[in-house]
Design a protein around this motif. Structure first.
Motif, PDB file in Angstrom:
ATOM      1  N   MET A  39       0.825  -1.204   0.000  1.00  0.00           N
ATOM      2  CA  MET A  39       0.000   0.000   0.000  1.00  0.00           C
ATOM      3  C   MET A  39       0.861   1.256   0.000  1.00  0.00           C
ATOM      4  O   MET A  39       0.542   2.246  -0.668  1.00  0.00           O
ATOM      5  N   CYS A  40       1.964   1.229   0.734  1.00  0.00           N
ATOM      6  CA  CYS A  40       2.889   2.368   0.733  1.00  0.00           C
ATOM      7  C   CYS A  40       3.434   2.609  -0.679  1.00  0.00           C
ATOM      8  O   CYS A  40       3.519   3.755  -1.138  1.00  0.00           O
ATOM      9  N   GLU A  41       3.780   1.530  -1.356  1.00  0.00           N
ATOM     10  CA  GLU A  41       4.309   1.647  -2.715  1.00  0.00           C
ATOM     11  C   GLU A  41       3.242   2.184  -3.668  1.00  0.00           C
ATOM     12  O   GLU A  41       3.524   3.049  -4.517  1.00  0.00           O
ATOM     13  N   SER A  42       2.013   1.702  -3.544  1.00  0.00           N
ATOM     14  CA  SER A  42       0.921   2.192  -4.388  1.00  0.00           C
ATOM     15  C   SER A  42       0.682   3.675  -4.141  1.00  0.00           C
ATOM     16  O   SER A  42       0.417   4.439  -5.080  1.00  0.00           O
ATOM     17  N   PHE A  43       0.779   4.087  -2.897  1.00  0.00           N
ATOM     18  CA  PHE A  43       0.601   5.508  -2.564  1.00  0.00           C
ATOM     19  C   PHE A  43       1.689   6.356  -3.207  1.00  0.00           C
ATOM     20  O   PHE A  43       1.409   7.403  -3.809  1.00  0.00           O
ATOM     21  N   ARG A  44       2.934   5.905  -3.104  1.00  0.00           N
ATOM     22  CA  ARG A  44       4.055   6.659  -3.691  1.00  0.00           C
ATOM     23  C   ARG A  44       3.921   6.765  -5.206  1.00  0.00           C
ATOM     24  O   ARG A  44       4.293   7.779  -5.806  1.00  0.00           O
ATOM     25  N   ASN A  45       3.370   5.725  -5.828  1.00  0.00           N
ATOM     26  CA  ASN A  45       3.248   5.696  -7.288  1.00  0.00           C
ATOM     27  C   ASN A  45       1.931   6.277  -7.788  1.00  0.00           C
ATOM     28  O   ASN A  45       1.674   6.278  -8.994  1.00  0.00           O
ATOM     29  N   GLY A  46       1.093   6.739  -6.876  1.00  0.00           N
ATOM     30  CA  GLY A  46      -0.184   7.324  -7.274  1.00  0.00           C
ATOM     31  C   GLY A  46      -1.161   6.317  -7.844  1.00  0.00           C
ATOM     32  O   GLY A  46      -2.029   6.670  -8.644  1.00  0.00           O
ATOM     33  N   GLN A  47      -1.070   5.061  -7.423  1.00  0.00           N
ATOM     34  CA  GLN A  47      -1.931   3.996  -7.944  1.00  0.00           C
ATOM     35  C   GLN A  47      -3.115   3.814  -6.980  1.00  0.00           C
ATOM     36  O   GLN A  47      -3.088   2.958  -6.090  1.00  0.00           O
ATOM     37  N   LEU A  48      -4.138   4.609  -7.177  1.00  0.00           N
ATOM     38  CA  LEU A  48      -5.247   4.655  -6.234  1.00  0.00           C
ATOM     39  C   LEU A  48      -5.995   3.324  -6.149  1.00  0.00           C
ATOM     40  O   LEU A  48      -6.285   2.831  -5.059  1.00  0.00           O
ATOM     41  N   MET A  49      -6.333   2.731  -7.296  1.00  0.00           N
ATOM     42  CA  MET A  49      -7.115   1.496  -7.272  1.00  0.00           C
ATOM     43  C   MET A  49      -6.336   0.367  -6.620  1.00  0.00           C
ATOM     44  O   MET A  49      -6.903  -0.425  -5.843  1.00  0.00           O
ATOM     45  N   GLU A  50      -5.027   0.285  -6.917  1.00  0.00           N
ATOM     46  CA  GLU A  50      -4.206  -0.738  -6.287  1.00  0.00           C
ATOM     47  C   GLU A  50      -4.152  -0.520  -4.779  1.00  0.00           C
ATOM     48  O   GLU A  50      -4.190  -1.470  -3.994  1.00  0.00           O
ATOM     49  N   PHE A  51      -4.087   0.744  -4.383  1.00  0.00           N
ATOM     50  CA  PHE A  51      -4.066   1.092  -2.963  1.00  0.00           C
ATOM     51  C   PHE A  51      -5.333   0.585  -2.275  1.00  0.00           C
ATOM     52  O   PHE A  51      -5.280  -0.072  -1.228  1.00  0.00           O
ATOM     53  N   LEU A  52      -6.488   0.881  -2.874  1.00  0.00           N
ATOM     54  CA  LEU A  52      -7.763   0.498  -2.273  1.00  0.00           C
ATOM     55  C   LEU A  52      -7.969  -1.012  -2.293  1.00  0.00           C
ATOM     56  O   LEU A  52      -8.451  -1.594  -1.317  1.00  0.00           O
ATOM     57  N   ASP A  53      -7.597  -1.654  -3.389  1.00  0.00           N
ATOM     58  CA  ASP A  53      -7.750  -3.110  -3.476  1.00  0.00           C
ATOM     59  C   ASP A  53      -6.882  -3.814  -2.433  1.00  0.00           C
ATOM     60  O   ASP A  53      -7.306  -4.795  -1.811  1.00  0.00           O
ATOM     61  N   THR A  54      -5.662  -3.318  -2.248  1.00  0.00           N
ATOM     62  CA  THR A  54      -4.781  -3.916  -1.250  1.00  0.00           C
ATOM     63  C   THR A  54      -5.314  -3.658   0.150  1.00  0.00           C
ATOM     64  O   THR A  54      -5.186  -4.503   1.050  1.00  0.00           O
ATOM     65  N   GLY A  55      -5.945  -2.499   0.348  1.00  0.00           N
ATOM     66  CA  GLY A  55      -6.559  -2.198   1.632  1.00  0.00           C
ATOM     67  C   GLY A  55      -7.669  -3.188   1.967  1.00  0.00           C
ATOM     68  O   GLY A  55      -7.808  -3.622   3.119  1.00  0.00           O
ATOM     69  N   ILE A  56      -8.451  -3.558   0.955  1.00  0.00           N
ATOM     70  CA  ILE A  56      -9.501  -4.562   1.154  1.00  0.00           C
ATOM     71  C   ILE A  56      -8.869  -5.908   1.514  1.00  0.00           C
ATOM     72  O   ILE A  56      -9.324  -6.604   2.430  1.00  0.00           O
ATOM     73  N   GLU A  57      -7.800  -6.258   0.804  1.00  0.00           N
ATOM     74  CA  GLU A  57      -7.104  -7.520   1.072  1.00  0.00           C
ATOM     75  C   GLU A  57      -6.529  -7.519   2.492  1.00  0.00           C
ATOM     76  O   GLU A  57      -6.557  -8.545   3.185  1.00  0.00           O
ATOM     77  N   TYR A  58      -6.022  -6.368   2.930  1.00  0.00           N
ATOM     78  CA  TYR A  58      -5.478  -6.234   4.287  1.00  0.00           C
ATOM     79  C   TYR A  58      -6.568  -6.494   5.324  1.00  0.00           C
ATOM     80  O   TYR A  58      -6.365  -7.221   6.297  1.00  0.00           O
ATOM     81  N   THR A  59      -7.728  -5.885   5.112  1.00  0.00           N
ATOM     82  CA  THR A  59      -8.830  -6.079   6.055  1.00  0.00           C
ATOM     83  C   THR A  59      -9.273  -7.528   6.095  1.00  0.00           C
ATOM     84  O   THR A  59      -9.526  -8.092   7.167  1.00  0.00           O
ATOM     85  N   GLN A  60      -9.372  -8.146   4.925  1.00  0.00           N
ATOM     86  CA  GLN A  60      -9.778  -9.549   4.874  1.00  0.00           C
ATOM     87  C   GLN A  60      -8.757 -10.444   5.585  1.00  0.00           C
ATOM     88  O   GLN A  60      -9.128 -11.378   6.296  1.00  0.00           O
ATOM     89  N   ALA A  61      -7.468 -10.136   5.410  1.00  0.00           N
ATOM     90  CA  ALA A  61      -6.424 -10.918   6.073  1.00  0.00           C
ATOM     91  C   ALA A  61      -6.505 -10.751   7.581  1.00  0.00           C
ATOM     92  O   ALA A  61      -6.238 -11.701   8.340  1.00  0.00           O
ATOM     93  N   SER A  62      -6.884  -9.567   8.028  1.00  0.00           N
ATOM     94  CA  SER A  62      -6.959  -9.312   9.467  1.00  0.00           C
ATOM     95  C   SER A  62      -8.149 -10.021  10.116  1.00  0.00           C
ATOM     96  O   SER A  62      -8.233 -10.103  11.337  1.00  0.00           O
ATOM     97  N   LEU A  63      -9.060 -10.517   9.288  1.00  0.00           N
ATOM     98  CA  LEU A  63     -10.228 -11.243   9.810  1.00  0.00           C
ATOM     99  C   LEU A  63      -9.966 -12.738   9.972  1.00  0.00           C
ATOM    100  O   LEU A  63     -10.871 -13.494  10.285  1.00  0.00           O
TER     101      LEU A  63
END
Length: 231
Positions: free
Chosen positions: A117-141
């Motif tokens: 997510m940090c890398e997606s943020f640095r590269n301005g990749q919004l959709m990748e950022f959000l998709d990885t955020g969803i994956e992070y939440t799912q992993a935390s469950l």
């Protein structure tokens, strides 16, 4: 033997398409979704659209009103506050279990997703950022171990995604807040600080709640949608 993995049904594909249209505000609060027009536009059957709308109602994105049709759920202050209060309770509960039970591989997985997510943020990749955020939440469950809570979070998540896009009107500060929250939560997990993590989840949920509300128009579209659906 390779395990059986059913493909996403046509209705689920239609639901995902409409879900993205709502998240990206191509369909706005109170808009009517015309079943016939959507079936023609997507070249699918009326039945596929009808099933998709039922799925979206379960995910709180659509209201199906008898004899009137399907309408995009109104995104107003009451809806947003209710959503984030519920997310805070559910994620706080699952967070407690994660603190108590995580293993080394879990932390490695979460740290890897955070770095992505940090890398997606640095590269301005919004959709990748959000998709990885969803994956992070799912992993935390992973340790939720509660069917009803997991199902509830999955049904609330599309509305949370919709709200996240609204909050992004405030710019990159919202993404930075997200990353800061994740970094803090990872540190609290490592320390097995149960109360600290629950407080962190609650504070971030309330902060994003206020960010979303601040972006809602002063004159919400709720009155228009209620007129369309309730009279």
């Amino acid at each position: 033997m390779q395990s059986f993995k059913p493909r996403e049904t046509l209705s689920e594909q239609v639901a995902r398409h409409l879900e993205n249209m709502i998240a990206f505000e191509q369909l706005s609060s109170g808009d009517r979704i015309h079943e016939s027009n959507m079936a023609k536009e997507l070249d699918v059957s009326h039945g596929a659209v009808r099933e998709a709308l039922l799925m979206l109602e379960k995910r709180h994105l659509v209201r199906n009103v008898p004899r009137k049709g399907a309408f995009v759920t109104t995104l107003d202050e009451d809806f947003v506050r209710s959503l984030y209060e519920a997310m805070s309770v559910f994620l706080g509960h699952t967070g407690r279990k994660l603190v108590r039970q995580w293993e080394t591989g879990d932390m490695e997985r979460l740290e890897s997703l955070y770095q992505s997510m940090c890398e997606s943020f640095r590269n301005g990749q919004l959709m990748e950022f959000l998709d990885t955020g969803i994956e992070y939440t799912q992993a935390s469950l992973a340790y939720a171990n509660n069917y009803f809570i997991t199902a509830a979070i999955n049904d609330l998540w599309p509305s949370a995604k919709r709200c996240a896009f609204v909050a992004l009107r405030q710019g990159n500060r919202v993404l930075e807040d997200n990353l800061n929250h994740m970094r803090e939560s990872l540190d609290l997990l490592r320390a097995r600080d149960e109360e600290g993590l629950v407080q962190n989840v609650h504070e971030y949920a309330m902060k994003q709640c206020e960010q979303v509300i601040a972006c809602l128009p002063d004159n919400t579209e709720g009155s228009g949608s209620q007129g369309a659906t309730g009279s």
